[in-house]
Design a protein around this motif. Structure first.
Motif, PDB file in Angstrom:
ATOM      1  N   SER A 199       0.832  -1.197   0.000  1.00  0.00           N
ATOM      2  CA  SER A 199       0.000   0.000   0.000  1.00  0.00           C
ATOM      3  C   SER A 199       0.872   1.254   0.000  1.00  0.00           C
ATOM      4  O   SER A 199       0.614   2.220  -0.716  1.00  0.00           O
ATOM      5  N   GLY A 213      -0.610   4.613  -1.099  1.00  0.00           N
ATOM      6  CA  GLY A 213      -1.866   4.601  -0.332  1.00  0.00           C
ATOM      7  C   GLY A 213      -3.067   4.503  -1.263  1.00  0.00           C
ATOM      8  O   GLY A 213      -2.954   4.038  -2.388  1.00  0.00           O
ATOM      9  N   GLY A 214      -4.196   4.969  -0.785  1.00  0.00           N
ATOM     10  CA  GLY A 214      -5.402   4.926  -1.608  1.00  0.00           C
ATOM     11  C   GLY A 214      -6.119   3.608  -1.469  1.00  0.00           C
ATOM     12  O   GLY A 214      -5.563   2.633  -0.952  1.00  0.00           O
ATOM     13  N   GLY A 215      -7.342   3.580  -1.942  1.00  0.00           N
ATOM     14  CA  GLY A 215      -8.124   2.358  -1.889  1.00  0.00           C
ATOM     15  C   GLY A 215      -8.868   2.183  -0.588  1.00  0.00           C
ATOM     16  O   GLY A 215      -9.567   1.196  -0.401  1.00  0.00           O
ATOM     17  N   ALA A 216      -8.695   3.143   0.337  1.00  0.00           N
ATOM     18  CA  ALA A 216      -9.358   2.996   1.625  1.00  0.00           C
ATOM     19  C   ALA A 216     -10.854   3.272   1.508  1.00  0.00           C
ATOM     20  O   ALA A 216     -11.614   2.935   2.404  1.00  0.00           O
TER      21      ALA A 216
END
Lengths: 330, 128
Positions: free
Chosen positions: B25, B30-33
């Motif tokens: 991640s 990051g991202g995708g949360a």
């Protein structure tokens, strides 16, 4: 009694998570705090126990062997049963870790009519254990779809192959069905066979009940309850990106599933499940049998004060001479 | 510690595997949360054939039963609770409102790694 204690413990865990999330709505506790704590305990606990094991000296080569050791040129050695080099020991370990070769050799003894002792091969434990471990791995790898964004192609491919029978929507996966069956068999084995039941402890039943509960809640979530998967992934990705999500859309049963997994992770380092790390550190498996070819020095040997015959003779030379005793050195 | 090199290597591998989603991640920035937003149909399109919440989790069950009823029993239409009569058709009814598959179906399916086999046969454009 030992069965009941384990069963009650798992039911209590279920009720705890149900009340915690279903009634009190403690989503942050069960969805964020406990999973983090459990993972930390799992990683640190396993590392601690492995380091403790590695601190124990193994001065001599003590592999359990069942094949011809390498000796004279014209005697055929058996490298996998009796490894002579590090590479052969590695191959033997690989077969042990991946295919449980020592379980394959499991035998069963039975006293037949007339007091005759019969020994025979028994492959059921090996088959059940192999089915359980491999399916558990497949299920674990499939679950990485919740922890990665975008989902790696290999995980998608595995999920596709796993559900290739296309039974129902969402497709039933072979691994979860076999996993449930294998766990059921491993439990039934302890319950049905008298001798195995006699030596089974709560520490044997509890992990089985816990794993069964994890699989059962997982199957329920996929096929019956059908929770909002996007919300589930938001919770998982929240953990991965350190931006915890409350996961309001997820069904409470998902938190029960997650709580069971957290308990499994936290319980792991304290339990017999540590055979995951222990198998690599088994001195009866991971050593090359070269005691006669290589000298192994005992690390805890300390200098012993010895009195050699040479010194003795020097000390009493005159007296020995007088008594007419023959001397090594005149 | 004896055989320290091998033990540390094994432990490092274990820790790296256990925490691999975290590193992956970080490496991907990051991202995708958060689940990707869905493109909802215009209000003029009217109400969905089922409750939205139910559809979110169980639309596959509906589509599957539609497939069986239409293909095996020839029952092509259904009267809804509010009196409307609809055609049991993914291409005509569902995609009639949710016109862009890539902005609706694929969003969630890609996010959670689901590969439905609807579009192995069905065309992706509405009204086909």
């Amino acid at each position: 009694m030992r069965i009941l204690v384990s069963l009650v413990a798992v039911v209590a865990l279920y009720l705890l998570a149900w009340v915690g999330v279903g009634v009190l709505g403690l989503r942050t506790l069960f969805g964020t705090v406990l999973p983090y704590a459990a993972l930390a305990l799992f990683v640190c606990g396993v590392a601690y126990r492995v380091v403790r094991w590695a601190a124990v000296p193994v001065p001599f080569r003590i592999p359990t062997t069942c094949g011809q050791q390498r000796s004279l040129e014209w005697i055929k050695p058996s490298p996998l049963e009796n490894p002579h080099t590090g590479l052969q020991a590695f191959l033997r370990m690989a077969l042990e870790v991946l295919f449980f070769r020592s379980l394959l050799r499991n035998t069963k003894a039975e006293v037949r009519a007339g007091g005759r002792l019969i020994q025979g091969s028994s492959k059921w434990l090996w088959a059940g254990a192999l089915a359980f471990h491999w399916c558990f791995l497949v299920v674990l790898v499939r679950h990485t779809r919740f922890f990665t964004e975008p989902v790696p192609w290999c995980v998608n491919l595995l999920a596709h192959l796993d559900g290739f029978l296309q039974v129902g929507v969402p497709a039933m996966t072979l691994s979860s069905v076999v996993l449930l069956g294998a766990l059921g068999f491993l439990l039934a084995r302890r319950l049905v066979t008298g001798q195995v039941r006699y030596i089974s402890l709560p520490a044997d039943y509890f992990p089985l009940f816990l794993l069964l509960s994890i699989v059962a809640t997982g199957l329920l979530l996929r096929h019956v309850v059908r929770t909002d998967l996007s919300a589930v992934k938001e919770v998982a990705m929240g953990l991965v990106t350190f931006a915890p999500s409350p996961g309001e859309g997820a069904h409470w049963l998902f938190y029960v599933h997650l709580f069971f997994v957290s308990v499994l992770l936290a319980y792991f380092p304290f339990s017999k499940l540590m055979h995951m790390g222990g198998v690599f550190l088994s001195p009866t498996r991971n050593l090359a049998n070269n005691n006669r070819a290589v000298r192994h020095i005992n690390p805890w040997d300390y200098p012993v004060k010895v009195h050699t015959y040479e010194e003795y003779e020097g000390e009493f030379r005159e007296k020995l001479k007088t008594a007419g005793i023959p001397l090594e050195k005149e | 510690m004896y055989d320290g090199g091998k033990v540390v290597f094994g432990l490092a591998l274990f820790v790296a595997l256990c925490t691999s989603p975290l590193w992956l991640s970080v490496a991907r920035g990051g991202g995708g949360a958060e689940a990707p937003p869905l493109q909802m149909p215009a209000p003029a399109a009217g109400k969905c054939v089922r409750d939205g919440e139910w559809m979110r989790n169980s639309h596959m069950e509906l589509l599957n039963s539609w497939r069986d009823e239409v293909v095996r029993e020839g029952k092509r239409s259904e009267q809804l609770a509010d009196g409307r009569v609809i055609e049991k058709s993914l291409t005509k009814t569902c995609l009639g409102c949710h016109t862009d598959k890539t902005q609706f179906c694929d969003r969630c399916h890609d996010y959670v790694g689901v590969k439905p086999f609807c579009f192995d046969c069905h065309v992706e454009t509405a009204g086909g």
